[in-house]
Design a protein around this motif. Structure first.
Motif, PDB file in Angstrom:
ATOM      1  N   ARG A  86       0.798  -1.241  -0.247  1.00 31.38           N
ATOM      2  CA  ARG A  86      -0.114  -0.138   0.023  1.00 31.38           C
ATOM      3  C   ARG A  86       0.938   1.242  -0.177  1.00 31.38           C
ATOM      4  N   GLU A  87       2.026   1.228   0.802  1.00 30.00           N
ATOM      5  CA  GLU A  87       2.878   2.474   0.983  1.00 30.00           C
ATOM      6  C   GLU A  87       3.650   2.597  -0.539  1.00 30.00           C
ATOM      7  N   ALA A  88       3.661   1.504  -1.104  1.00 28.65           N
ATOM      8  CA  ALA A  88       4.514   1.391  -2.518  1.00 28.65           C
ATOM      9  C   ALA A  88       3.590   2.109  -3.590  1.00 28.65           C
ATOM     10  N   GLY A  89       2.312   2.240  -3.150  1.00 29.00           N
ATOM     11  CA  GLY A  89       1.386   2.774  -4.343  1.00 29.00           C
ATOM     12  C   GLY A  89       0.621   1.891  -5.191  1.00 29.00           C
ATOM     13  N   LEU A  90       0.701   0.631  -4.598  1.00 26.16           N
ATOM     14  CA  LEU A  90      -0.435  -0.196  -5.400  1.00 26.16           C
ATOM     15  C   LEU A  90      -1.962  -0.194  -4.978  1.00 26.16           C
ATOM     16  N   ARG A  91      -2.818  -0.424  -5.890  1.00 25.86           N
ATOM     17  CA  ARG A  91      -4.173  -0.168  -5.656  1.00 25.86           C
ATOM     18  C   ARG A  91      -4.619  -1.447  -4.808  1.00 25.86           C
ATOM     19  N   ILE A  92      -5.097  -1.307  -3.815  1.00 26.66           N
ATOM     20  CA  ILE A  92      -5.689  -2.467  -2.922  1.00 26.66           C
ATOM     21  C   ILE A  92      -6.908  -2.826  -3.375  1.00 26.66           C
ATOM     22  N   LEU A  93      -7.174  -4.004  -3.817  1.00 23.59           N
ATOM     23  CA  LEU A  93      -8.296  -4.457  -4.408  1.00 23.59           C
ATOM     24  C   LEU A  93      -9.264  -5.068  -3.387  1.00 23.59           C
ATOM     25  N   GLN A  94      -8.485  -5.721  -2.314  1.00 28.06           N
ATOM     26  CA  GLN A  94      -9.212  -6.434  -1.274  1.00 28.06           C
ATOM     27  C   GLN A  94      -8.155  -6.115  -0.040  1.00 28.06           C
ATOM     28  N   ALA A  95      -8.846  -5.609   1.077  1.00 25.04           N
ATOM     29  CA  ALA A  95      -7.935  -5.627   2.094  1.00 25.04           C
ATOM     30  C   ALA A  95      -7.958  -7.009   3.005  1.00 25.04           C
ATOM     31  N   PRO A  96      -6.812  -7.166   3.828  1.00 29.29           N
ATOM     32  CA  PRO A  96      -6.766  -8.345   4.456  1.00 29.29           C
ATOM     33  C   PRO A  96      -7.832  -9.035   4.907  1.00 29.29           C
ATOM     34  N   THR A  97      -8.348 -10.374   4.597  1.00 26.64           N
ATOM     35  CA  THR A  97      -9.502 -10.689   5.252  1.00 26.64           C
ATOM     36  C   THR A  97      -9.408 -12.317   5.142  1.00 26.64           C
ATOM     37  N   LYS A  98     -10.175 -12.960   5.834  1.00 26.46           N
ATOM     38  CA  LYS A  98     -10.211 -14.242   5.965  1.00 26.46           C
ATOM     39  C   LYS A  98     -11.211 -14.841   4.987  1.00 26.46           C
ATOM     40  N   VAL A  99     -10.795 -15.951   4.321  1.00 23.32           N
ATOM     41  CA  VAL A  99     -11.607 -16.489   3.069  1.00 23.32           C
ATOM     42  C   VAL A  99     -11.540 -18.097   3.413  1.00 23.32           C
ATOM     43  N   ASP A 100     -12.127 -18.878   2.572  1.00 21.37           N
ATOM     44  CA  ASP A 100     -12.183 -20.228   2.834  1.00 21.37           C
ATOM     45  C   ASP A 100     -10.679 -21.018   2.864  1.00 21.37           C
ATOM     46  N   PHE A 101      -9.720 -20.480   2.275  1.00 22.64           N
ATOM     47  CA  PHE A 101      -8.262 -21.115   2.075  1.00 22.64           C
ATOM     48  C   PHE A 101      -7.557 -20.288   3.147  1.00 22.64           C
ATOM     49  N   GLY A 102      -7.842 -19.348   3.570  1.00 21.61           N
ATOM     50  CA  GLY A 102      -6.731 -18.920   4.484  1.00 21.61           C
ATOM     51  C   GLY A 102      -6.866 -17.280   4.658  1.00 21.61           C
ATOM     52  N   TYR A 103      -5.956 -16.568   4.809  1.00 20.36           N
ATOM     53  CA  TYR A 103      -5.947 -15.179   5.122  1.00 20.36           C
ATOM     54  C   TYR A 103      -5.467 -14.530   3.721  1.00 20.36           C
ATOM     55  N   THR A 104      -6.037 -13.342   3.203  1.00 19.38           N
ATOM     56  CA  THR A 104      -5.485 -12.738   1.953  1.00 19.38           C
ATOM     57  C   THR A 104      -5.827 -11.586   1.724  1.00 19.38           C
ATOM     58  N   PHE A 105      -4.900 -10.801   0.933  1.00 17.19           N
ATOM     59  CA  PHE A 105      -5.359  -9.653   0.345  1.00 17.19           C
ATOM     60  C   PHE A 105      -5.015  -9.614  -1.215  1.00 17.19           C
ATOM     61  N   THR A 106      -5.422  -8.589  -2.027  1.00 13.43           N
ATOM     62  CA  THR A 106      -5.345  -8.605  -3.356  1.00 13.43           C
ATOM     63  C   THR A 106      -5.010  -7.096  -3.709  1.00 13.43           C
ATOM     64  N   ALA A 107      -4.045  -6.829  -4.597  1.00 12.21           N
ATOM     65  CA  ALA A 107      -3.605  -5.437  -4.923  1.00 12.21           C
ATOM     66  C   ALA A 107      -3.840  -5.671  -6.698  1.00 12.21           C
ATOM     67  N   ALA A 108      -3.610  -4.542  -7.288  1.00 12.89           N
ATOM     68  CA  ALA A 108      -3.116  -4.604  -8.562  1.00 12.89           C
ATOM     69  C   ALA A 108      -2.143  -3.478  -8.972  1.00 12.89           C
ATOM     70  N   ASP A 109      -1.349  -3.839  -9.907  1.00 13.38           N
ATOM     71  CA  ASP A 109      -0.174  -3.011 -10.342  1.00 13.38           C
ATOM     72  C   ASP A 109      -0.717  -2.087 -11.251  1.00 13.38           C
ATOM     73  N   PRO A 110       0.146  -1.154 -11.569  1.00 13.39           N
ATOM     74  CA  PRO A 110      -0.354   0.040 -12.543  1.00 13.39           C
ATOM     75  C   PRO A 110      -1.075  -0.386 -13.834  1.00 13.39           C
ATOM     76  N   ASP A 111      -0.642  -1.860 -14.307  1.00 16.12           N
ATOM     77  CA  ASP A 111      -1.195  -2.216 -15.465  1.00 16.12           C
ATOM     78  C   ASP A 111      -2.516  -2.814 -15.284  1.00 16.12           C
ATOM     79  N   GLY A 112      -3.069  -3.271 -14.025  1.00 22.01           N
ATOM     80  CA  GLY A 112      -4.144  -3.927 -13.806  1.00 22.01           C
ATOM     81  C   GLY A 112      -3.926  -5.281 -13.407  1.00 22.01           C
ATOM     82  N   HIS A 113      -2.768  -5.753 -13.434  1.00 18.91           N
ATOM     83  CA  HIS A 113      -2.562  -7.275 -13.045  1.00 18.91           C
ATOM     84  C   HIS A 113      -2.712  -7.500 -11.746  1.00 18.91           C
ATOM     85  N   ARG A 114      -3.540  -8.359 -11.344  1.00 11.95           N
ATOM     86  CA  ARG A 114      -3.824  -8.731  -9.952  1.00 11.95           C
ATOM     87  C   ARG A 114      -2.808  -9.542  -9.288  1.00 11.95           C
TER      88      ARG A 114
END
Length: 122
Positions: A86-114
């Motif tokens: 987040r400090e590096a400027g990546l767009r955070i798509l999903q804040a850290p959260t518990k899901v069925d497989f574990g604990y995760t977050f998702t970001a996107a690079d400037p080109d939209g790659h997840r």
């Protein structure tokens, strides 16, 4: 068995993307040109950043149909990388959260790659 050894991301500016991925991966590239940059990964795979404008045949895609996923040992590492990215400027798509497989977050690079970071629930 045929095993993929390279992952290629099509990007607008390979040099700018290389600066970002160098920081995210804490890695140095092993190949660099104006249209392509290549990083070796610890598991033997390679990550290439190729200029969208230079791909042959031309890349025709819209949106994001895949993601790079990074497994880390525990939830604390997920939180630490979330803050760092987040400090590096990546767009955070999903804040850290518990899901069925574990604990995760998702970001996107400037080109939209997840980019997903996760710790598995065992």
């Amino acid at each position: 068995m045929l095993t993929p050894t390279y992952t290629i991301l099509y990007v607008a500016d390979p040099q700018a993307s290389a600066r970002l991925y160098g920081k995210l991966l804490d890695a140095q590239h092993v190949e660099s040109s104006p249209t392509f940059v290549l990083f070796p990964l610890e598991n033997g795979r390679m990550l290439g950043l190729w200029a969208k404008s230079d791909t042959v045949p031309a890349a025709d895609f819209h949106g994001c149909g895949s993601e790079l996923a990074f497994r880390v040992p525990d939830d604390a590492q997920v939180d630490a990388l979330h803050g760092k990215w987040r400090e590096a400027g990546l767009r955070i798509l999903q804040a850290p959260t518990k899901v069925d497989f574990g604990y995760t977050f998702t970001a996107a690079d400037p080109d939209g790659h997840r980019l997903r970071v996760f710790a598995r629930t065992e």
